[in-house]
Design a protein around this motif. Structure first.
Motif, short mmCIF file in Angstrom:
data_model
loop_
_atom_site.label_atom_id
_atom_site.label_comp_id
_atom_site.label_asym_id
_atom_site.label_seq_id
_atom_site.Cartn_x
_atom_site.Cartn_y
_atom_site.Cartn_z
N SER A 183 54.72 33.25 42.22
CA SER A 183 56.70 33.54 42.39
C SER A 183 56.91 34.49 41.45
O SER A 183 57.36 35.25 40.84
N PHE A 184 56.01 34.82 40.16
CA PHE A 184 56.21 35.44 38.56
C PHE A 184 55.83 36.75 39.07
O PHE A 184 56.51 37.64 38.83
N LEU A 185 54.53 36.54 39.58
CA LEU A 185 54.06 38.01 40.25
C LEU A 185 54.61 38.81 41.42
O LEU A 185 54.73 39.33 41.56
N GLN A 186 55.24 38.30 42.43
CA GLN A 186 56.38 38.38 43.11
C GLN A 186 57.09 38.84 42.81
O GLN A 186 58.15 39.82 43.83
N GLN A 187 57.82 38.82 41.51
CA GLN A 187 58.98 39.13 41.23
C GLN A 187 58.54 40.85 40.86
O GLN A 187 60.15 42.23 39.79
N LEU A 188 57.68 41.22 40.64
CA LEU A 188 56.86 42.20 39.77
C LEU A 188 57.20 43.34 40.79
O LEU A 188 56.89 43.03 42.07
N ASP A 189 57.69 44.80 40.44
CA ASP A 189 57.01 45.93 41.13
C ASP A 189 55.66 46.07 41.75
O ASP A 189 55.19 46.62 40.92
N GLU A 190 55.26 45.68 42.53
CA GLU A 190 53.76 45.73 43.66
C GLU A 190 53.21 46.52 42.74
O GLU A 190 51.91 46.76 43.17
N ASN A 191 54.19 47.88 43.15
CA ASN A 191 53.54 49.27 43.08
C ASN A 191 52.88 49.35 41.83
O ASN A 191 52.14 50.66 41.66
N GLU A 192 53.44 49.05 41.03
CA GLU A 192 52.68 49.13 39.40
C GLU A 192 51.77 48.44 38.62
O GLU A 192 50.98 48.38 38.33
N LEU A 193 51.45 47.19 39.70
CA LEU A 193 49.92 46.84 39.83
C LEU A 193 49.24 47.27 40.71
O LEU A 193 49.29 48.26 40.83
N CYS A 194 48.11 47.44 39.60
CA CYS A 194 46.61 48.14 40.00
C CYS A 194 46.65 47.77 41.38
O CYS A 194 46.86 47.15 42.00
N GLU A 195 45.41 48.69 42.42
CA GLU A 195 45.23 48.29 43.44
C GLU A 195 44.39 46.63 43.68
O GLU A 195 45.09 46.12 44.93
N ASP A 196 43.62 46.39 42.46
CA ASP A 196 42.70 45.51 42.40
C ASP A 196 43.71 44.06 42.84
O ASP A 196 43.58 42.78 43.35
N CYS A 197 45.03 43.94 41.75
CA CYS A 197 46.06 43.21 41.66
C CYS A 197 46.67 42.96 42.55
O CYS A 197 46.71 42.33 42.73
N ARG A 198 47.40 43.34 43.30
CA ARG A 198 48.24 44.01 44.39
C ARG A 198 47.21 42.72 45.25
O ARG A 198 47.61 41.52 46.19
N ILE A 199 46.18 42.90 45.40
CA ILE A 199 45.54 42.11 46.12
C ILE A 199 45.54 40.36 45.38
O ILE A 199 45.35 39.00 46.24
N ARG A 200 45.30 40.74 43.98
CA ARG A 200 44.41 39.24 43.66
C ARG A 200 45.88 38.97 43.20
O ARG A 200 46.14 37.04 43.33
N ALA A 201 47.06 38.85 43.49
CA ALA A 201 48.36 38.27 43.55
C ALA A 201 48.62 37.38 44.36
O ALA A 201 49.00 36.31 44.41
N LYS A 202 48.28 38.27 46.00
CA LYS A 202 47.95 37.77 46.84
C LYS A 202 47.36 35.88 47.28
O LYS A 202 47.32 34.96 47.31
N VAL A 203 45.51 36.25 46.91
CA VAL A 203 44.80 36.09 47.57
C VAL A 203 43.94 34.66 46.71
O VAL A 203 43.67 33.65 45.85
N ASN A 204 44.48 34.88 45.19
CA ASN A 204 43.86 34.91 43.63
C ASN A 204 44.75 35.26 42.77
O ASN A 204 44.36 35.73 41.62
N PRO A 205 45.83 34.65 42.16
CA PRO A 205 46.44 34.49 41.40
C PRO A 205 46.00 34.59 39.52
O PRO A 205 46.55 35.40 38.67
N LEU A 206 45.07 33.92 39.60
CA LEU A 206 44.69 33.48 38.34
C LEU A 206 44.01 35.31 38.08
O LEU A 206 44.17 35.37 36.58
N ARG A 207 43.33 36.36 38.66
CA ARG A 207 42.75 36.91 38.41
C ARG A 207 43.14 38.20 37.81
O ARG A 207 43.20 38.88 37.35
N VAL A 208 44.87 37.69 37.82
CA VAL A 208 45.33 39.16 37.61
C VAL A 208 45.82 38.90 36.29
O VAL A 208 45.33 40.31 35.36
#
Ligand code: HAM
Length: 419
Positions: A183-208
């Motif tokens: 939920s913390f990651l969802q509040q961030l502006d997704e576009n500011e995260l790198c391409e990999d982290c946008r995916i990581r945030a959904k499938v394996n948030p710890l990796r962010v």
């Protein structure tokens, strides 16, 4: 070399000072680890790809982007090991080396392969010294591993290192943390995260939390902390490890972003970092991975371990000396070569190290060979010496020389070396 072959990018030939540092590390590791009851094991470099997918995790960079994977002649996928833990656990399970109620301690030394962008301290073929302790749930095991690692590093003369620690929690507290982090990651502006982290945030948030991109690091600086979300058992375990480390006067830093790049970790994780080797700062890393052995077909026993990167340690050990030869025996005439051969063999049997020339030549070219060998003493056997059953001993450091009876050569050389 215009028509010759070249080594592959990210692959290195080991020789000279780096090789000397590697030998020193291997000898030191064997000496230190055996004092803790660790035994050496050498699993193969090639394993079924699935072993690494299952253990390291399909969403990690290592599995997704960095493995050297290819089909064999029968179309089965094989991978050059990107790390040692999975293979070591497979080997322990397959060979019955682990049993409920006892602790198995193994170490392995050898090359690993990751298809990363090569830079200083980052290779595609690199070497690890890797330790695993299987069957112990106790915080004593974590603390002992860390003490052993630091003792090993200290014996290599490496003191300016920092130990970083974190606790990733267990299956009981990790799920709740995942939700908080998501939920913390969802509040961030997704576009500011790198391409990999946008995916990581959904499938394996710890990796962010592990992302090295400056912007992602900045965005996650205020992310919920793992340590604040550990269950009481995990907290107790972590605090017990800290107390044991403190009892040994070991200092540490807590790093809330230390989640490690491999998915199997639980509870205590650690890294040893240096700020003297450029961007690739971690010289060693490890942690606890309860559940992994069972997942790989072995008994469901807890485990913990670490690995050191030998190339990175070698960068820090710039001073590692190539072992110098004790002598270079020069027979100055062809007819004296056999006599020189016998004298040198005698010296080697008595523990001295040295080389001989195989044919005579000009004094200049012979002396060039001697200095190239790095020998501490040159033993000159000319016709004068041979007639008097003597030999001339020349100190290559200061040029001083003296003659000695051949039968007293070993004693004289021993005394000269000891000075
Ligand atoms: P790791 O952090 O991926 O952990 O690697 C351990 C060490 O290997 C790193 O700290 C670094 O020094 C070195 N290393 C990693 N990649 C490279 C590279 N491309 N070039 C040069 N050195 C590199 C593991 O591999 C875990 N299996 C450690 C472990 C054992 N955990 C539990 N048991």
């Amino acid at each position: 070399m215009s028509n010759g072959y070249k080594r592959l990018k990210g692959f290195a030939d080991l020789y000279g000072q780096e090789m000397a540092a590697f030998s020193q590390m291997e000898n030191t590791a064997k000496a230190v680890f055996s004092r803790y009851g660790f035994k050496e094991l050498r699993p193969p470099l090639l394993e079924a790809t699935e072993l690494f997918q299952r253990s390291i995790g399909t969403e990690t960079d290592v599995v997704k982007k960095e493995m050297f994977t290819f089909p064999d002649r029968k179309g089965r996928f094989l991978t050059l090991r990107p790390e040692a833990t999975a293979g070591v656990l497979r080997a322990c399970a397959e060979n019955g080396l682990v049993r409920s109620g006892s602790v198995t301690r193994v170490f392995t030394i050898g090359p690993m392969f990751r298809y990363e962008r090569p830079q200083k301290g980052r290779m595609r073929q690199f070497h690890q010294i890797n330790c695993e302790c299987l069957g112990a749930e106790s915080p004593f095991a974590d603390a002992e591993l860390i003490c052993m690692l630091l003792d090993f590093l200290k014996r290599l003369g490496l003191n300016k290192l920092t130990l970083k620690l974190n606790s990733l929690g267990c299956k009981n507290c990790r799920a709740a943390y995942h939700e908080k982090l998501s939920s913390f990651l969802q509040q961030l502006d997704e576009n500011e995260l790198c391409e990999d982290c946008r995916i990581r945030a959904k499938v394996n948030p710890l990796r962010v939390l592990d992302c090295k991109q400056a912007k992602c690091r900045e965005l996650t600086a205020e992310a919920p902390k793992l340590l604040d979300n550990n269950c009481p058992d995990c907290q107790k375990h972590f605090n017990a490890v800290l107390e044991l480390l403190a009892s040994q006067n070991i200092g540490w830093e807590i790093d809330h972003h230390l989640v490690r790049g491999l998915d199997y970790y639980k509870r205590v994780t650690f890294e040893v970092v240096s700020d003297e080797i450029g961007a690739q700062t971690a010289v060693a890393g490890g942690g606890r991975y309860d559940g992994l052995l069972g997942q790989l077909g072995g008994p469901d026993l807890p485990g913990a371990g670490f690995a050191c990167g030998m190339e990175r340690l070698a960068l820090l050990m710039a001073e590692a000396a190539e072992p110098g030869l004790d002598f270079y025996l020069l027979a100055l005439e062809d007819r004296l070569l056999a006599q020189g051969f016998v004298l040198a063999e005698n010296l080697r049997r008595q523990g001295f190290s040295g080389e001989i020339n195989y044919r005579s030549g000009s004094m200049k070219s012979l002396m060039r060979q001697v200095s190239h060998s790095g020998a501490k003493f040159c033993l000159l056997l000319g016709s004068e010496e041979a007639n008097a059953a003597q030999i001339t001993v020349k100190n290559m450091g200061n040029g001083e020389q003296f003659s000695v009876e051949q039968i007293n050569l070993a004693t004289a050389l021993g005394q000269a070396l000891a000075k």
